[in-house]
Write a protein that holds these residues in place. Structure first.
Motif, PDB file in Angstrom:
ATOM      1  N   ARG A   1       0.841  -1.198   0.000  1.00 37.84           N
ATOM      2  CA  ARG A   1       0.000   0.000   0.000  1.00 37.84           C
ATOM      3  C   ARG A   1       0.878   1.251   0.000  1.00 37.84           C
ATOM      4  O   ARG A   1       1.851   1.337   0.751  1.00 37.84           O
ATOM      5  CB  ARG A   1      -0.892  -0.025   1.227  1.00 37.84           C
ATOM      6  N   ARG A   2       0.527   2.243  -0.831  1.00 41.61           N
ATOM      7  CA  ARG A   2       1.309   3.480  -0.900  1.00 41.61           C
ATOM      8  C   ARG A   2       0.933   4.380   0.275  1.00 41.61           C
ATOM      9  O   ARG A   2      -0.247   4.587   0.573  1.00 41.61           O
ATOM     10  CB  ARG A   2       1.057   4.210  -2.211  1.00 41.61           C
TER      11      ARG A   2
ATOM     12  N   VAL B   1       5.227  14.293   9.350  1.00 41.22           N
ATOM     13  CA  VAL B   1       5.989  14.482  10.588  1.00 41.22           C
ATOM     14  C   VAL B   1       5.341  15.602  11.400  1.00 41.22           C
ATOM     15  O   VAL B   1       5.303  16.754  10.979  1.00 41.22           O
ATOM     16  CB  VAL B   1       7.460  14.819  10.293  1.00 41.22           C
ATOM     17  N   GLU B   2       4.791  15.243  12.559  1.00 36.05           N
ATOM     18  CA  GLU B   2       4.073  16.168  13.440  1.00 36.05           C
ATOM     19  C   GLU B   2       2.902  16.831  12.698  1.00 36.05           C
ATOM     20  O   GLU B   2       2.535  16.396  11.605  1.00 36.05           O
ATOM     21  CB  GLU B   2       5.023  17.194  14.064  1.00 36.05           C
ATOM     22  N   ALA B   3       2.277  17.847  13.318  1.00 31.97           N
ATOM     23  CA  ALA B   3       1.038  18.358  12.747  1.00 31.97           C
ATOM     24  C   ALA B   3       0.813  19.824  13.072  1.00 31.97           C
ATOM     25  O   ALA B   3       1.418  20.384  14.006  1.00 31.97           O
ATOM     26  CB  ALA B   3      -0.151  17.549  13.254  1.00 31.97           C
ATOM     27  N   THR B   4      -0.061  20.447  12.279  1.00 30.45           N
ATOM     28  CA  THR B   4      -0.572  21.796  12.508  1.00 30.45           C
ATOM     29  C   THR B   4      -2.061  21.754  12.198  1.00 30.45           C
ATOM     30  O   THR B   4      -2.630  20.690  11.943  1.00 30.45           O
ATOM     31  CB  THR B   4       0.105  22.818  11.579  1.00 30.45           C
ATOM     32  N   ARG B   5      -2.691  22.909  12.166  1.00 30.69           N
ATOM     33  CA  ARG B   5      -4.121  22.948  11.826  1.00 30.69           C
ATOM     34  C   ARG B   5      -4.367  22.550  10.374  1.00 30.69           C
ATOM     35  O   ARG B   5      -5.486  22.234   9.994  1.00 30.69           O
ATOM     36  CB  ARG B   5      -4.683  24.344  12.097  1.00 30.69           C
ATOM     37  N   ASN B   6      -3.321  22.592   9.544  1.00 30.27           N
ATOM     38  CA  ASN B   6      -3.470  22.157   8.152  1.00 30.27           C
ATOM     39  C   ASN B   6      -3.470  20.641   7.985  1.00 30.27           C
ATOM     40  O   ASN B   6      -3.860  20.126   6.942  1.00 30.27           O
ATOM     41  CB  ASN B   6      -2.307  22.696   7.296  1.00 30.27           C
ATOM     42  N   THR B   7      -2.993  19.918   9.000  1.00 26.51           N
ATOM     43  CA  THR B   7      -2.666  18.507   8.807  1.00 26.51           C
ATOM     44  C   THR B   7      -3.870  17.644   8.453  1.00 26.51           C
ATOM     45  O   THR B   7      -3.753  16.720   7.632  1.00 26.51           O
ATOM     46  CB  THR B   7      -1.954  17.958  10.053  1.00 26.51           C
ATOM     47  N   LEU B   8      -5.026  17.923   9.047  1.00 28.96           N
ATOM     48  CA  LEU B   8      -6.193  17.116   8.717  1.00 28.96           C
ATOM     49  C   LEU B   8      -6.514  17.235   7.227  1.00 28.96           C
ATOM     50  O   LEU B   8      -6.900  16.248   6.588  1.00 28.96           O
ATOM     51  CB  LEU B   8      -7.395  17.542   9.549  1.00 28.96           C
ATOM     52  N   ARG B   9      -6.320  18.413   6.649  1.00 32.56           N
ATOM     53  CA  ARG B   9      -6.542  18.567   5.213  1.00 32.56           C
ATOM     54  C   ARG B   9      -5.490  17.805   4.413  1.00 32.56           C
ATOM     55  O   ARG B   9      -5.777  17.285   3.333  1.00 32.56           O
ATOM     56  CB  ARG B   9      -6.540  20.048   4.824  1.00 32.56           C
ATOM     57  N   TYR B  10      -4.267  17.720   4.920  1.00 30.93           N
ATOM     58  CA  TYR B  10      -3.256  16.887   4.272  1.00 30.93           C
ATOM     59  C   TYR B  10      -3.700  15.426   4.275  1.00 30.93           C
ATOM     60  O   TYR B  10      -3.553  14.710   3.281  1.00 30.93           O
ATOM     61  CB  TYR B  10      -1.905  17.025   4.983  1.00 30.93           C
TER      62      TYR B  10
ATOM     63  N   GLU C   1      -1.849  19.904  -4.319  1.00 33.87           N
ATOM     64  CA  GLU C   1      -0.762  20.095  -5.281  1.00 33.87           C
ATOM     65  C   GLU C   1       0.604  19.920  -4.613  1.00 33.87           C
ATOM     66  O   GLU C   1       1.544  19.426  -5.234  1.00 33.87           O
ATOM     67  CB  GLU C   1      -0.878  21.467  -5.948  1.00 33.87           C
ATOM     68  N   HIS C   2       0.702  20.296  -3.337  1.00 35.09           N
ATOM     69  CA  HIS C   2       1.952  20.059  -2.605  1.00 35.09           C
ATOM     70  C   HIS C   2       2.201  18.557  -2.462  1.00 35.09           C
ATOM     71  O   HIS C   2       3.320  18.073  -2.682  1.00 35.09           O
ATOM     72  CB  HIS C   2       1.894  20.726  -1.230  1.00 35.09           C
ATOM     73  N   ILE C   3       1.167  17.812  -2.095  1.00 34.57           N
ATOM     74  CA  ILE C   3       1.333  16.363  -1.950  1.00 34.57           C
ATOM     75  C   ILE C   3       1.746  15.736  -3.276  1.00 34.57           C
ATOM     76  O   ILE C   3       2.591  14.822  -3.310  1.00 34.57           O
ATOM     77  CB  ILE C   3       0.036  15.720  -1.420  1.00 34.57           C
ATOM     78  N   LYS C   4       1.182  16.218  -4.380  1.00 34.78           N
ATOM     79  CA  LYS C   4       1.584  15.696  -5.693  1.00 34.78           C
ATOM     80  C   LYS C   4       3.084  15.860  -5.898  1.00 34.78           C
ATOM     81  O   LYS C   4       3.774  14.943  -6.378  1.00 34.78           O
ATOM     82  CB  LYS C   4       0.821  16.410  -6.802  1.00 34.78           C
ATOM     83  N   LEU C   5       3.610  17.025  -5.538  1.00 31.29           N
ATOM     84  CA  LEU C   5       5.059  17.240  -5.660  1.00 31.29           C
ATOM     85  C   LEU C   5       5.824  16.259  -4.774  1.00 31.29           C
ATOM     86  O   LEU C   5       6.837  15.692  -5.187  1.00 31.29           O
ATOM     87  CB  LEU C   5       5.419  18.676  -5.265  1.00 31.29           C
ATOM     88  N   VAL C   6       5.333  16.090  -3.551  1.00 27.43           N
ATOM     89  CA  VAL C   6       6.003  15.218  -2.574  1.00 27.43           C
ATOM     90  C   VAL C   6       6.098  13.778  -3.080  1.00 27.43           C
ATOM     91  O   VAL C   6       7.092  13.085  -2.826  1.00 27.43           O
ATOM     92  CB  VAL C   6       5.254  15.285  -1.221  1.00 27.43           C
ATOM     93  N   ILE C   7       5.079  13.323  -3.803  1.00 28.20           N
ATOM     94  CA  ILE C   7       5.084  11.928  -4.282  1.00 28.20           C
ATOM     95  C   ILE C   7       5.625  11.836  -5.713  1.00 28.20           C
ATOM     96  O   ILE C   7       5.493  10.791  -6.366  1.00 28.20           O
ATOM     97  CB  ILE C   7       3.691  11.290  -4.178  1.00 28.20           C
TER      98      ILE C   7
ATOM     99  N   GLN D   1      -5.720  10.882   1.179  1.00 24.69           N
ATOM    100  CA  GLN D   1      -6.678   9.785   0.980  1.00 24.69           C
ATOM    101  C   GLN D   1      -7.365   9.897  -0.378  1.00 24.69           C
ATOM    102  O   GLN D   1      -7.582   8.888  -1.051  1.00 24.69           O
ATOM    103  CB  GLN D   1      -7.699   9.785   2.119  1.00 24.69           C
ATOM    104  N   ARG D   2      -7.691  11.116  -0.801  1.00 24.81           N
ATOM    105  CA  ARG D   2      -8.303  11.300  -2.116  1.00 24.81           C
ATOM    106  C   ARG D   2      -7.358  10.901  -3.237  1.00 24.81           C
ATOM    107  O   ARG D   2      -7.792  10.492  -4.320  1.00 24.81           O
ATOM    108  CB  ARG D   2      -8.757  12.750  -2.292  1.00 24.81           C
ATOM    109  N   LEU D   3      -6.056  11.025  -2.977  1.00 24.49           N
ATOM    110  CA  LEU D   3      -5.053  10.637  -3.967  1.00 24.49           C
ATOM    111  C   LEU D   3      -4.708   9.148  -3.878  1.00 24.49           C
ATOM    112  O   LEU D   3      -3.786   8.676  -4.555  1.00 24.49           O
ATOM    113  CB  LEU D   3      -3.789  11.482  -3.792  1.00 24.49           C
ATOM    114  N   GLY D   4      -5.422   8.415  -3.053  1.00 25.92           N
ATOM    115  CA  GLY D   4      -5.194   6.975  -2.931  1.00 25.92           C
ATOM    116  C   GLY D   4      -4.037   6.611  -2.034  1.00 25.92           C
ATOM    117  O   GLY D   4      -3.518   5.479  -2.107  1.00 25.92           O
ATOM    118  N   LEU D   5      -3.628   7.525  -1.151  1.00 23.90           N
ATOM    119  CA  LEU D   5      -2.501   7.281  -0.250  1.00 23.90           C
ATOM    120  C   LEU D   5      -2.999   6.987   1.160  1.00 23.90           C
ATOM    121  O   LEU D   5      -4.051   7.477   1.584  1.00 23.90           O
ATOM    122  CB  LEU D   5      -1.583   8.509  -0.212  1.00 23.90           C
ATOM    123  N   HIS D   6      -2.211   6.220   1.891  1.00 17.98           N
ATOM    124  CA  HIS D   6      -2.506   5.922   3.291  1.00 17.98           C
ATOM    125  C   HIS D   6      -1.660   6.853   4.165  1.00 17.98           C
ATOM    126  O   HIS D   6      -0.430   6.711   4.209  1.00 17.98           O
ATOM    127  CB  HIS D   6      -2.171   4.464   3.601  1.00 17.98           C
TER     128      HIS D   6
END
Length: 414
Positions: free
Chosen positions: A3-4, A9-18, A308-314, A23-28
């Motif tokens: 599974r991808r 690493v740690e969290a802020t108020r943005n993290t739940l949206r991350y 779009e940030h997550i897309k760059l990360v992966i 999950q929408r991008l098929g990632l765990h």
């Protein structure tokens, strides 16, 4: 096939949206945290979390190595500035996409950032770095009061203060050097206590503008309302009411900052003030701005910065095309006193207004309110959107007026 996974690493108020975007991008999504229990949504949303010393890079490498025996780690990142360089180091160790951690660390040191920008000719306020009260007093006299004092490390306006006269200067210098303001992780706090560095800066006066970028592309510019003396943001409006020429000047200066600081990958947030000599750079933040800025950008332009940030990360190509253009205004709610929050209500009525995009409360009843003069003092926010600038502001004010709270002051210790 494994599974991808996306490691956070740690969290802020943005993290739940991350988490939701992953999950929408098929990632765990998997969170690594020194104390996962501090994030109340972890258990509520069933997010996999692993307890690990996030100040220890070797421990993080070992944990990620163990995860790779079960998962295909597609990317590693963080929404927290203090751990963004760490996420970059982990990404490099495992051959994944990510920012240059050395560039992030240089940028997070506000003195080094100031030096690099000044050497490159980027316009900014006059500044000095002081290590004791005597130097603070001397440098403030050289620059001329009022001045701004801030620790060389920190974020979210933590530890930042406008000092209008010598009495305020002496009082706040004592507070900073005495460790009354805790704004860093434990390891960096120990470093500060061993070798404090205080930036003494010219007070650059004029309207403030905040620019969001992804890579070398400008996404949007907001006009921001910053209170004094602590310079905590009280609200934003996208897009800023600027001419095309003014937008171009701010964008050019911001992109030159990214080049000088080696920040050509991923999100960045640049704060500027338009002074008598034009735009000057107040600060470059080498990460995505905190909530609700990503929400506002998506409402204003149709660009989902987190996805779009997550897309760059992966290792995928991101899509930063604007889908539409609306005016989006936000107001942040702050407690008016220290004490115990007895009630906070009106959110449902405010959220029901046409044009209100989001109403959030960060504080629950019976919460102890202790204001520190930084972004952590926010108890909520309201966002409104409309094709019209004037209408967006009017809707926002109407919604804010519907929200009320009551705080019982702490008993007098005397």
């Amino acid at each position: 096939m494994a599974r991808r996974a996306l490691v956070l690493v740690e969290a802020t108020r943005n993290t739940l949206r991350y988490v939701q975007s992953a999950q929408r991008l098929g990632l765990h999504p998997i969170m690594l945290s020194a104390d996962p229990g501090q994030y109340d949504y972890i258990a509520a949303k069933g997010i996999e979390a692993i307890r690990v010393d996030t100040d220890n890079l070797d421990a993080l490498i070992r944990e990620c190595s163990l995860l790779r025996t079960t998962y295909d780690i597609a990317g590693i990142t963080s929404s927290a500035e203090s751990f963004y360089a760490t996420a970059g180091k982990l990404s490099r160790h495992f051959g994944l996409a990510g920012p240059n951690p050395a560039s992030i660390e240089r940028c997070c040191d506000k003195f080094i950032q100031r030096q690099l920008l000044a050497e490159a000719g980027v316009p900014g306020p006059a500044y000095r770095v002081a290590v004791n009260a005597t130097e603070v007093e001397r440098f403030a006299a050289e620059i001329g009061l009022p001045v701004i004092l801030k620790p060389a490390f920190g974020m979210g306006s933590s530890g930042v203060r406008l000092c209008r006269n010598v009495d305020e200067l002496a009082e706040y210098t004592t507070d900073l050097l005495g460790g009354k303001h805790v704004w860093l992780s434990s390891s960096k706090q120990r470093t500060w206590q061993a070798s404090p560095r205080i930036l003494v800066e010219e007070f650059a006066q004029g309207p403030q503008y905040n620019l969001e970028a992804m890579g070398n592309e400008v996404i949007g510019i907001a006009v921001a309302d910053y209170g004094q003396p602590h310079f905590v943001c009280r609200g934003h409006i996208y897009p800023a009411p600027l001419t095309d020429e003014e937008c171009a000047r701010i964008a050019d200066i911001s992109l030159s900052c990214l080049r000088v600081l080696g920040l050509g990958w991923g999100p960045a947030n640049i704060e500027l003030r338009w002074t008598k000599r034009g735009p000057v750079v107040i600060e470059v933040n080498p990460r995505l701005a905190g909530s609700p800025v990503p929400e506002m950008v998506q409402l204003a332009y149709g660009v989902d910065l987190i996805t779009e940030h997550i897309k760059l990360v992966i290792g995928k190509k991101c899509d930063l095309r604007r889908r539409h253009s609306h005016t989006v205004a936000a107001r942040y709610l702050f407690a008016d006193r220290d004490g115990t929050l007895d009630r906070i209500d009106g959110h449902n009525r405010a959220a029901a207004l046409s044009g209100v995009a989001e109403v959030k409360s960060f504080a629950k009843t019976k919460t102890l309110i202790i204001r520190r003069g930084d972004a952590g003092d926010r108890i909520g926010h309201v966002i409104a959107a409309s094709p019209s600038h004037a209408r967006a502001e009017a809707i926002l004010q109407q919604a804010v007026d519907l929200i009320n709270w009551s705080i019982t002051p702490f008993p007098d210790p005397w």
